[in-house]
Design a protein around this motif. Structure first.
Motif, PDB file in Angstrom:
ATOM      1  N   ARG A  25       0.804  -1.227   0.000  1.00 10.72           N
ATOM      2  CA  ARG A  25       0.000   0.000   0.000  1.00 10.72           C
ATOM      3  C   ARG A  25       0.835   1.275   0.000  1.00 10.72           C
ATOM      4  NH1 ARG A  25      -4.740  -1.619   4.293  1.00 10.72           N
ATOM      5  NH2 ARG A  25      -5.446  -3.460   3.144  1.00 10.72           N
ATOM      6  N   ALA A  26       2.023   1.213   0.565  1.00 10.43           N
ATOM      7  CA  ALA A  26       2.890   2.397   0.667  1.00 10.43           C
ATOM      8  C   ALA A  26       4.333   1.994   0.377  1.00 10.43           C
ATOM      9  CB  ALA A  26       2.753   3.026   2.043  1.00 10.43           C
ATOM     10  N   GLU A  68       1.034   8.411  -0.295  1.00  6.69           N
ATOM     11  CA  GLU A  68       0.474   7.108  -0.649  1.00  6.69           C
ATOM     12  C   GLU A  68      -0.227   6.512   0.572  1.00  6.69           C
ATOM     13  OE1 GLU A  68       3.813   4.760  -2.074  1.00  6.69           O
ATOM     14  OE2 GLU A  68       4.892   5.025  -0.214  1.00  6.69           O
ATOM     15  N   ASN A  69      -1.339   5.839   0.352  1.00  7.65           N
ATOM     16  CA  ASN A  69      -2.128   5.234   1.429  1.00  7.65           C
ATOM     17  C   ASN A  69      -2.448   6.253   2.537  1.00  7.65           C
ATOM     18  OD1 ASN A  69      -3.528   2.979   2.429  1.00  7.65           O
ATOM     19  ND2 ASN A  69      -1.839   2.435   3.769  1.00  7.65           N
TER      20      ASN A  69
END
Length: 164
Positions: A25-26, A68-69
Motif C-alpha cells: 500500500r505504501a 500514498e495510502n
C-alpha cells in the motif's frame, strides 16, 4: 516480496510491539523507512491527534515519499509518516521552538494506539498521514505504556524503530 517486520519500542519503559510494513500500500514510504533503520528519538505524546506517540527525525529519504495510502482517521496500530517544514512546527504553540527551526524539514514517525483519532490541526486544517505499517503483536501492552507516557510524562523516554 516477503513480509517485512519491525519492532517499535518505548526504550526506558522496556515495552515493544511488532509491526508489519505495508509494502503493498505504501511501497515508497516503506522502502525509505526500512533503509534508514534503526531510528530512535525523543518520544512525544500528541496534543491534537489524541492517541498518538511519535518521534521527530531529520529527513532520511532520498526523495520525500508521495502521499500514498493516506488517512486523516488512523486506527489503533497504524504507523504513520508525516513530513513537515520547520516553519509549520517551529512555534511555541507546539513546544518544538528549540528543536525545530524555520528552513528545516522534519519527519514525524507516529504510532496510533487507540481509537477516535482525527488528524485535524487548528492552525493548518487537515494533516493527512501516510499509513506505512500496522502493529500485529503487542499493541495492548504498548497502549498501556502510551497511556502511562500521557499521564506521567515523556521526559527521558525514547521511541525506537528497528528492523526484524
Amino acid at each position: 516480496m516477503a513480509d517485512r517486520y519491525l519492532e517499535i519500542s518505548l526504550v526506558k519503559r522496556g515495552i515493544s510491539c511488532t509491526a508489519r510494513l505495508l509494502d503493498d500500500r505504501a511501497p515508497l514510504t516503506c522502502e525509505a523507512v526500512w533503509n534508514s533503520l534503526p531510528l530512535s528519538g525523543d518520544v512525544y505524546h500528541a496534543k491534537y491527534a489524541r492517541n498518538e506517540i511519535y518521534a521527530l527525525f531529520p529527513p532520511f529519504a532520498e526523495n520525500e515519499p508521495p502521499l500514498e495510502n493516506p488517512t486523516v482517521t488512523p486506527i489503533p496500530g497504524d504507523l504513520c509518516y508525516f513530513s513537515f517544514a520547520g516553519a509549520e512546527l517551529g512555534t511555541r504553540a507546539y513546544g518544538y521552538d528549540r528543536e525545530v527551526r524555520p528552513g528545516t524539514t522534519v519527519v514525524d514517525l507516529a504510532l496510533f494506539y487507540e481509537r477516535n483519532n482525527l488528524l485535524l490541526n487548528g492552525d493548518v486544517g487537515w494533516v493527512p498521514g501516510i499509513v506505512w505499517g500496522q502493529v500485529v503483536d503487542g499493541l495492548e501492552a504498548m497502549a498501556e505504556g502510551c497511556n502511562d507516557l500521557w499521564r506521567t510524562g515523556a521526559v527521558g523516554e525514547s521511541l525506537r524503530f528497528r528492523g526484524l
